[in-house]
Design a protein around this motif. Structure first.
Motif, short mmCIF file in Angstrom:
data_model
loop_
_atom_site.label_atom_id
_atom_site.label_comp_id
_atom_site.label_asym_id
_atom_site.label_seq_id
_atom_site.Cartn_x
_atom_site.Cartn_y
_atom_site.Cartn_z
N VAL A 88 0.86 -1.19 0.00
CA VAL A 88 0.00 0.00 0.00
C VAL A 88 0.89 1.23 0.00
N GLN A 89 0.72 2.08 -1.00
CA GLN A 89 1.49 3.32 -1.09
C GLN A 89 0.54 4.50 -1.14
N LYS A 90 1.02 5.65 -0.65
CA LYS A 90 0.22 6.87 -0.71
C LYS A 90 1.03 7.99 -1.34
N ASP A 91 0.44 8.66 -2.31
CA ASP A 91 1.08 9.80 -2.96
C ASP A 91 0.94 11.02 -2.05
N GLY A 95 -2.60 12.52 -2.47
CA GLY A 95 -3.38 11.74 -1.51
C GLY A 95 -3.90 10.42 -2.07
N ALA A 96 -3.62 10.15 -3.35
CA ALA A 96 -4.09 8.90 -3.96
C ALA A 96 -3.40 7.68 -3.32
N SER A 206 -5.17 1.90 -8.25
CA SER A 206 -5.03 3.28 -7.79
C SER A 206 -6.39 3.79 -7.34
N ILE A 207 -6.45 4.33 -6.13
CA ILE A 207 -7.69 4.84 -5.55
C ILE A 207 -7.55 6.35 -5.50
N ASN A 208 -8.34 7.03 -6.31
CA ASN A 208 -8.18 8.46 -6.51
C ASN A 208 -9.11 9.26 -5.59
#
Length: 213
Positions: A88-91, A95-96, A206-208
């Motif tokens: 699990v990564q977060k930009d 915030g994606a 990817s969860i936007n």
């Protein structure tokens, strides 16, 4: 006055927005506070003369709301996916969230049918996506550089489509999901080594973030 207002919002957010990172043990400003601060600044700038206080307040509420929404979703996904092999990564900028699913745990070699023992993991993902239903989702397939370009592109698209279809079958609205194959064009590791090629064979979800909550 505008700068004073933003500074005040910033101060209150920083005082109340510090958390302890559960993975590093370090103190940090929460994503929610950052989102609210950004929203306050944008709202104040966009509010126009005579309405900057309102703009800042609205911006802070919207930014903080989206930040909290994504923070809560991230926490739930990390808890559910612990020990599954899914990263699990977060930009930090957008915030994606991105879920990285290695090909060896998701699909049999050179196939696009999901491994039966991976269904439980995808069920957990689908459950969270249904709960946080304001986001949009991009499922992307990726391969290493071994084999023909057209074969890799088709395999990556088929795998992305398989994951997207399964999420939809579990109740995630298909209107939120886009599936795309990239073949070998977006490696994340060195294709000259087997370890690197294994990392490149993957599916990402990817969860936007939504514009507002």
């Amino acid at each position: 006055m505008r700068s004073v207002l933003i500074a005040a919002v910033a101060g209150s957010l920083m005082l109340g927005g510090c958390t302890t990172n559960p993975y590093t043990g370090e103190k940090q400003v929460s994503k929610t506070a950052i989102g609210a601060l950004t929203g306050a600044a944008v709202g104040a700038l966009a509010g126009g003369k005579g309405h900057r206080n309102e703009g800042a307040a609205i911006g802070a509420a919207l930014g903080g709301g989206v930040g909290l929404y994504m923070d809560n979703q991230e926490k739930k996904l990390r808890a559910q996916l612990q020990g599954t092999g899914v990263g699990v990564q977060k930009d930090k900028q957008t915030g994606a969230l991105t879920l990285i699913m290695p090909g060896n745990i998701t699909f049999p070699t050179a196939q696009s049918a999901i491994k039966p023992d991976f269904y439980d993991t995808l069920n957990s993902v689908a459950k969270t996506l249904k709960e946080f239903n304001k986001t949009t989702i991009t499922v992307s397939g990726h391969t290493d550089n071994v084999g023909r370009d057209d074969y890799n592109m088709k395999l990556s698209q088929d795998r992305a489509s398989s994951v997207a279809a399964y999420l939809s079958s579990q109740g995630v609205s298909s209107s939120r999901i886009n599936a795309v194959g990239f073949g070998k064009t977006k490696p994340i590791a060195d294709n000259s080594t087997e370890v690197g090629r294994a990392q490149n064979r993957r599916v990402e979800i990817s969860i936007n973030p939504p514009e507002s909550v």
